[in-house]
Design a protein around this motif. Structure first.
Motif, mmCIF file in Angstrom:
data_model
loop_
_atom_site.group_PDB
_atom_site.id
_atom_site.type_symbol
_atom_site.label_atom_id
_atom_site.label_comp_id
_atom_site.label_asym_id
_atom_site.label_seq_id
_atom_site.Cartn_x
_atom_site.Cartn_y
_atom_site.Cartn_z
ATOM 1 N N SER A 3 -54.823 16.608 -26.767
ATOM 2 C CA SER A 3 -53.798 16.197 -27.736
ATOM 3 C C SER A 3 -53.162 17.411 -28.404
ATOM 4 N N ALA A 4 -53.969 18.449 -28.660
ATOM 5 C CA ALA A 4 -53.433 19.670 -29.252
ATOM 6 C C ALA A 4 -52.406 20.307 -28.328
ATOM 7 N N PHE A 5 -52.670 20.274 -27.027
ATOM 8 C CA PHE A 5 -51.716 20.856 -26.076
ATOM 9 C C PHE A 5 -50.466 19.980 -25.935
ATOM 10 N N ILE A 6 -50.614 18.670 -26.130
ATOM 11 C CA ILE A 6 -49.420 17.819 -26.175
ATOM 12 C C ILE A 6 -48.556 18.241 -27.352
ATOM 13 N N LEU A 7 -49.197 18.543 -28.471
ATOM 14 C CA LEU A 7 -48.477 19.009 -29.653
ATOM 15 C C LEU A 7 -47.793 20.347 -29.379
ATOM 16 N N PHE A 8 -48.441 21.202 -28.592
ATOM 17 C CA PHE A 8 -47.883 22.524 -28.293
ATOM 18 C C PHE A 8 -46.693 22.455 -27.333
ATOM 19 N N VAL A 9 -46.811 21.637 -26.279
ATOM 20 C CA VAL A 9 -45.813 21.709 -25.201
ATOM 21 C C VAL A 9 -45.113 20.386 -24.897
ATOM 22 N N LYS A 68 -50.966 23.644 -44.589
ATOM 23 C CA LYS A 68 -51.905 24.661 -44.094
ATOM 24 C C LYS A 68 -52.293 24.371 -42.641
ATOM 25 N N ILE A 69 -52.530 23.098 -42.368
ATOM 26 C CA ILE A 69 -52.898 22.723 -41.003
ATOM 27 C C ILE A 69 -51.760 23.019 -40.033
ATOM 28 N N LEU A 70 -50.529 22.689 -40.439
ATOM 29 C CA LEU A 70 -49.373 22.959 -39.586
ATOM 30 C C LEU A 70 -49.205 24.444 -39.320
ATOM 31 N N MET A 71 -49.357 25.241 -40.363
ATOM 32 C CA MET A 71 -49.219 26.693 -40.196
ATOM 33 C C MET A 71 -50.295 27.231 -39.256
ATOM 34 N N VAL A 122 -51.694 29.178 -33.842
ATOM 35 C CA VAL A 122 -52.474 29.061 -32.609
ATOM 36 C C VAL A 122 -51.546 28.919 -31.412
ATOM 37 N N SER A 123 -50.505 28.090 -31.540
ATOM 38 C CA SER A 123 -49.564 27.888 -30.434
ATOM 39 C C SER A 123 -48.844 29.189 -30.075
ATOM 40 N N ASP A 127 -50.000 32.237 -30.629
ATOM 41 C CA ASP A 127 -50.990 33.148 -30.039
ATOM 42 C C ASP A 127 -51.233 32.828 -28.565
ATOM 43 N N ILE A 128 -51.188 31.525 -28.222
ATOM 44 C CA ILE A 128 -51.391 31.137 -26.824
ATOM 45 C C ILE A 128 -50.153 31.445 -25.986
ATOM 46 N N GLY A 129 -48.997 31.485 -26.652
ATOM 47 C CA GLY A 129 -47.758 31.794 -25.935
ATOM 48 C C GLY A 129 -46.741 30.679 -25.977
ATOM 49 N N PHE A 130 -46.982 29.656 -26.824
ATOM 50 C CA PHE A 130 -46.068 28.525 -26.934
ATOM 51 C C PHE A 130 -45.223 28.632 -28.195
ATOM 52 N N ASP A 131 -44.060 27.995 -28.146
ATOM 53 C CA ASP A 131 -43.212 27.848 -29.324
ATOM 54 C C ASP A 131 -43.015 26.358 -29.529
ATOM 55 N N SER A 132 -43.951 25.750 -30.247
ATOM 56 C CA SER A 132 -44.042 24.302 -30.311
ATOM 57 C C SER A 132 -42.863 23.665 -31.035
ATOM 58 N N ARG A 133 -42.077 22.904 -30.308
ATOM 59 C CA ARG A 133 -40.956 22.161 -30.896
ATOM 60 C C ARG A 133 -41.466 21.075 -31.830
ATOM 61 N N SER A 134 -42.517 20.378 -31.435
ATOM 62 C CA SER A 134 -43.047 19.284 -32.251
ATOM 63 C C SER A 134 -43.557 19.787 -33.595
ATOM 64 N N ILE A 135 -44.267 20.911 -33.595
ATOM 65 C CA ILE A 135 -44.774 21.462 -34.854
ATOM 66 C C ILE A 135 -43.621 21.916 -35.741
ATOM 67 N N LEU A 136 -42.602 22.532 -35.149
ATOM 68 C CA LEU A 136 -41.434 22.961 -35.925
ATOM 69 C C LEU A 136 -40.740 21.763 -36.573
ATOM 70 N N LEU A 137 -40.615 20.665 -35.847
ATOM 71 C CA LEU A 137 -39.997 19.462 -36.407
ATOM 72 C C LEU A 137 -40.839 18.910 -37.554
ATOM 73 N N LEU A 138 -42.163 18.970 -37.403
ATOM 74 C CA LEU A 138 -43.046 18.538 -38.484
ATOM 75 C C LEU A 138 -42.896 19.425 -39.707
ATOM 76 N N MET A 139 -42.802 20.727 -39.483
ATOM 77 C CA MET A 139 -42.655 21.674 -40.593
ATOM 78 C C MET A 139 -41.317 21.495 -41.302
ATOM 79 N N GLN A 140 -40.301 21.089 -40.560
ATOM 80 C CA GLN A 140 -38.966 20.878 -41.127
ATOM 81 C C GLN A 140 -38.780 19.471 -41.677
#
Length: 396
Positions: free
Chosen positions: A192-198, A246-249, A254-255, A257-270
């Motif tokens: 699920s974490a990787f779904i969030l990443f990519v 804090k969790i989002l950050m 982590v994303s 550091d692994i090499g991803f630029d998570s669109r889903s996390i950015l949308l959550l942060m925004q």
């Protein structure tokens, strides 16, 4: 008489094994297809192997169907209905230049045989066990696909990969509801974490739907146990909300550091995880206008699609577009009745887990995809409609 019973019993067991293995193998093939598309596009050997294995699976299913008159008759009826649906749509002149032949071929040669196989499975414990084994193997494979192919993507997310991951997550969650082993839950959490990443946001609709259906519709749990689980989930959600930023950050770091630029996390942060529609509102307004022009009869299967990839992305709109309001609403009500009744039906734990798994996955059809291209939708209907007495009784 006794000998016939033994023969029939062996036949039932053999059919279960064959049908369960074929459905599970097709799920495994979808994962191999992702390997082919993402990592080994030039591999003619893998492409040929996937094609031959797929044909072999379908032929194996058909070989089991044609020896039984009832199964053969059901196969002929479903093929006739599918063929007539596309012929009528073609005759109406509304299919246009979409590649409808490929969609029909996939349904006729693959999805219908798989759905009939699912309908005649009488021991769903075998199906759950087979799916679970493939799901475990899929976790490292899907993660490797995401890590190794991410740099070559046109966008920062891959919707189709996310949904393949989501199906594996749901299988792992379903297995957890059966035996409560933390191992399954941990694997589901990692994937699920990787779904969030990519991935896109749609797959999480499936996961949320799984939890809601388990707690509100399923009869497998007592009311007391449901209340306890709901309280536990609410406490966890409260902790998450308090530490949300804090969790989002942390997840975003982590994303990165692994090499991803998570669109889903950015949308959550925004704060746009729900409001951002990826252009669907404009698309769906266009199809609503088309529905209003032919509200009674509709346009037929795949009628008035802009293109193969630009369909309504909403199963309700798709039914109304294809069949019009009277028949479209009737089909939707019947579909809802079938799904809810199957989830609430008292049966063994494996049957209940399998049905909730497939129903939950199909929930993404309200925001993404088309049921015509989702094999799980056809298998889901077959599993929900089947009224067989389950062969496995000890877990009831």
């Amino acid at each position: 008489m006794s000998q016939n019973n033994i023969i029939n019993r062996k036949k039932i067991i053999n059919d279960n094994n064959v049908f369960c293995i074929c459905i599970t193998s097709y799920y495994a093939i979808t994962i191999l297809n992702r390997v082919l598309l993402s990592l080994l596009q030039g591999s003619a050997i893998l492409a040929t192997t996937i094609r031959l294995v797929t044909h072999g699976l379908i032929l194996l299913v058909l070989s089991r169907l044609i020896v039984d008159l009832r199964k053969a008759f059901l196969f002929i009826i479903l093929e006739t209905i599918a063929g007539l649906a596309f012929i009528l749509s073609l005759a109406m002149g509304n299919i246009g230049d979409t590649n409808w032949q490929a969609v029909y071929e996939q349904i006729a040669t693959t999805y219908i045989p798989l759905s009939i196989a699912a309908y005649y499975i009488t021991d769903r414990r075998i199906l759950m066990k087979c799916l679970y084994l493939v799901a475990i193997v899929s976790v490292p494979i899907l993660i490797a696909i995401a890590i190794l192919s991410y740099g070559s993507w046109d966008y920062s997310y891959d919707m189709s990969l996310g949904y393949v991951m989501a199906f594996s997550v749901l299988i792992l969650l379903a297995q957890f509801t059966v035996n409560s082993k933390i191992f399954s839950l941990a694997l589901a959490g990692i994937l699920s974490a990787f779904i969030l990443f990519v991935g896109s946001r749609g797959p999480f609709i499936c996961v949320i739907a799984f939890i809601i259906i388990e707690l509100l519709l399923s009869k497998r749990y007592s009311r007391k146990k449901k209340v306890g689980i709901i309280i536990f989930i609410c406490v966890c959600l409260g902790i998450i909300l308090i530490n949300f930023n804090k969790i989002l950050m942390f997840m975003y770091k982590v994303s990165i550091d692994i090499g991803f630029d998570s669109r889903s996390i950015l949308l959550l942060m925004q704060g746009e995880a729900v409001s951002h529609d990826s252009g669907r509102n404009v698309l769906q307004e266009y199809y609503m206008e088309l529905i209003q022009r032919k509200p009674i009869l509709g346009y037929g299967i795949m009628g008035e699609w802009i293109s193969d990839g630009t369909y309504p992305h909403n199963i309700v709109l798709e039914f109304l577009l294809a069949f019009g309001y009277p028949i479209g609403i009737f089909f939707l009500v019947v579909l809802l009745f079938i799904l809810v009744k199957a989830v609430r039906k008292t049966s063994d734990i494996y049957s209940n887990a399998i049905i909730i798994l497939f129903v939950s996955y199909c929930m993404h059809l309200f925001v993404s995809g088309t049921y015509l291209k989702v094999w799980q939708f056809f298998v889901c209907l077959a599993l929900c409609l089947s009224n067989k007495k389950w062969y496995s009784k000890k877990n009831r």
